[in-house]
Design a protein around this motif. Structure first.
Motif, PDB file in Angstrom:
ATOM      1  N   CYS A 154      -1.005  -0.905  10.128  1.00 11.10           N
ATOM      2  CA  CYS A 154      -1.354  -2.208   9.552  1.00 11.10           C
ATOM      3  C   CYS A 154      -1.050  -3.362  10.508  1.00 11.10           C
ATOM      4  N   LYS A 155      -1.744  -4.454  10.289  1.00  9.74           N
ATOM      5  CA  LYS A 155      -1.381  -5.733  10.878  1.00  9.74           C
ATOM      6  C   LYS A 155      -0.580  -6.489   9.816  1.00  9.74           C
ATOM      7  N   ALA A 210       9.688  -6.243  14.354  1.00  8.59           N
ATOM      8  CA  ALA A 210       8.822  -7.403  14.598  1.00  8.59           C
ATOM      9  C   ALA A 210       7.707  -7.499  13.557  1.00  8.59           C
ATOM     10  N   PHE A 211       7.191  -6.343  13.140  1.00  7.00           N
ATOM     11  CA  PHE A 211       6.141  -6.304  12.112  1.00  7.00           C
ATOM     12  C   PHE A 211       6.639  -6.936  10.808  1.00  7.00           C
ATOM     13  N   ASP A 255       0.836  -1.174   0.000  1.00  3.35           N
ATOM     14  CA  ASP A 255       0.000   0.000   0.000  1.00  3.35           C
ATOM     15  C   ASP A 255       0.886   1.244   0.000  1.00  3.35           C
ATOM     16  N   CYS A 256       0.364   2.366  -0.462  1.00  4.69           N
ATOM     17  CA  CYS A 256       1.161   3.591  -0.456  1.00  4.69           C
ATOM     18  C   CYS A 256       0.463   4.727   0.283  1.00  4.69           C
ATOM     19  N   GLY A 257      -0.451   4.377   1.221  1.00  6.43           N
ATOM     20  CA  GLY A 257      -1.028   5.448   2.027  1.00  6.43           C
ATOM     21  C   GLY A 257      -2.442   5.257   2.528  1.00  6.43           C
ATOM     22  N   ALA A 258      -3.135   4.230   2.073  1.00  6.25           N
ATOM     23  CA  ALA A 258      -4.517   4.042   2.520  1.00  6.25           C
ATOM     24  C   ALA A 258      -4.578   3.501   3.946  1.00  6.25           C
ATOM     25  N   ASN A 259      -3.568   2.717   4.348  1.00  2.12           N
ATOM     26  CA  ASN A 259      -3.562   2.085   5.676  1.00  2.12           C
ATOM     27  C   ASN A 259      -2.244   2.382   6.373  1.00  2.12           C
ATOM     28  N   PHE A 261       2.275   3.551   5.658  1.00  2.00           N
ATOM     29  CA  PHE A 261       3.192   4.588   6.115  1.00  2.00           C
ATOM     30  C   PHE A 261       4.521   4.492   5.363  1.00  2.00           C
ATOM     31  N   ASP A 262       5.139   3.304   5.392  1.00  2.00           N
ATOM     32  CA  ASP A 262       6.424   3.129   4.722  1.00  2.00           C
ATOM     33  C   ASP A 262       6.279   3.207   3.204  1.00  2.00           C
ATOM     34  N   GLY A 263       5.171   2.670   2.683  1.00  2.00           N
ATOM     35  CA  GLY A 263       4.950   2.717   1.244  1.00  2.00           C
ATOM     36  C   GLY A 263       4.817   4.130   0.735  1.00  2.00           C
TER      37      GLY A 263
END
Length: 328
Positions: A148-149, A189-190, A141-145, A228-230
């Protein structure tokens, strides 16, 4: 096929949106477009041209700005250009939606009104970026979530793989996890948990981690990440491309020899700009909802709007939503 286009979404609407829609109609004589917004103004921009009835206008007198709270705006501004376009798709009067408007409003509106596909944990934004080998890589993803899990990333991988198959014809897309190193134990960990889940998923071709510097290498077809990272990776790539263009322009104007060399290399520079400029790339697909939705860049000019419309068309023709629904 009929595409609903938010006529007043984006920094340069409605002029660039209308011009982009007209260009898409010229390129595809089978396409129909309905523009939502102030009909007389949009028709004037189109020069009164309706392309034999393939360009229609649907009245909408309100506009949702980027400063408004997305959920409240969608609920309160029922006569906005975005909501009217969403309604057309929801009612089956259009096959897909394109908007350069508020990202939050587009995503929330699409989820609430068009609806999430069964089995999809979280819909995600997925731009298709150019690679150095001439292909495309989908970043999802690049910003929608933003939060995330790890399990969400398995869903992102499946949806983006369906997109790569349906639109770009990639038979078995190579999926990688965005991380700070290539080793399987790298990351927080994620990332470690996401790596484990992706490795165990039988219906995707997971090839391991990929660092941000290698996203555009052409070695993978899909890169999954939390929103976030995307988003940081996407904006970094955009910023780097803009910086390269600015530096080239500065150096070219620095001397007569540089100007002469630039003249000889002009076709190459032009092709490079076409490859890297977001105005040439269309928009980001919003995967996981029942109908194709493409979010164009807020600063989109006509070329980008045209590209986003053709992108939405390709998603319809490629059966992307149906493939996502079936888990293909």
């Amino acid at each position: 096929m009929r595409i609903a286009v938010d006529g007043y979404g984006g920094d340069h609407s409605p002029f660039e949106v209308v011009k982009g829609a007209c260009e898409a109609l010229r390129l595809d004589p089978t396409l129909e477009i309905v523009l939502t917004g102030k009909t007389e103004e949009m028709l004037s921009i189109a020069g009164g041209e309706t392309f034999g009835g393939r360009l229609t206008m649907c009245p909408a007198n309100e506009v949702i700005s980027c400063e408004e709270t997305p959920t409240l705006a969608i609920r309160r501004k029922k006569e906005s250009s975005l909501v009217v376009a969403l309604d057309l798709v929801e009612k089956g009067e259009a096959d897909a939606l394109v908007s350069a408007g508020s990202t939050g409003a587009v995503l929330i509106g699409a989820t609430l009104k068009i609806g999430r596909l069964e089995g999809v944990e979280r819909p995600a934004l997925a731009p298709a970026l150019p690679t150095v080998t001439g292909g495309k890589v989908i970043l999802c993803d690049c910003g929608a979530n933003v939060d995330c899990k790890p399990s969400y990333l398995v869903g992102f991988a499946k949806m983006a793989s369906a997109y790569a198959k349906g639109v770009f014809g990639v038979e078995t897309p190579r999926v990688a996890l965005l991380n700070n190193g290539a080793e399987s134990a790298k990351g927080n960990a994620f990332s470690v948990e996401a790596y484990h889940l992706l490795s165990e998923a039988a219906d995707i071709r997971f090839v391991g981690n990929v660092e941000a510097r290698d996203i555009l290498s052409g070695n993978v077809d899909v890169v999954v990440a939390d929103g976030f990272d995307g988003n940081i990776a996407l904006k970094s790539a955009e910023g780097t491309a803009n910086a390269v263009f600015s530096l080239l322009k500065e150096k070219v104007n620095g001397s007569f020899r540089a100007k002469l060399g630039a003249l000889l290399l002009k076709p190459i520079f032009k092709e490079l700009k076409k490859t890297l400029d977001y105005n040439e790339q269309g928009g980001a697909a919003f995967l996981g909802v029942k109908k194709p939705v493409v979010k164009a860049h807020g600063a989109s000019k006509a070329k980008s709007i045209c590209g986003a419309i053709l992108q939405a068309r390709d998603m319809v023709l490629g059966g992307v939503c149906e493939m996502v629904s079936k888990g293909e």
